[in-house]
Design a protein around this motif. Structure first.
Motif: not given
Length: 88
Positions: A31, A17, A20, A35, A80, A23-28
């Motif tokens: 996932e 969390q 996330k 990914k 990324h 690093q502005s991660i979009l997946v949960d």
């Protein structure tokens, strides 16, 4: 850096969390492993290209050892993912 040295990374759901958000991660969390593997597969597929669109690199700094996955486009290098590994 010794290429045969073992580096490890464990990311708990709580640590994810923070990662996330940072690093502005979009997946949960559920996932994330798939990914992340897709990103690494993009790096492997691009490895033989003259100007690879995706690349991954392991770097050691005084702050730690990091695996970075970068996408290169015409404008800039986009990181990324940047994960800090621990010496095993």
């Amino acid at each position: 850096t010794d290429p045969f040295f073992l580096y490890t990374l464990r990311v708990s759901e709580e640590e994810f969390q923070v990662l996330k958000v940072d690093q502005s991660i979009l997946v949960d969390f559920s996932e994330f492993p798939c990914k992340f593997m897709e990103l690494l597969q993009c790096c492997v597929a691009a490895a033989d290209e003259d100007a690879p669109k995706f690349s991954a690199g392991l770097s050691s700094t005084p702050e730690g050892t990091f695996l970075t996955v970068v996408e290169t486009n015409q404008f800039k290098n986009l990181t990324h993912m940047r994960l800090e590994f621990r010496a095993g």
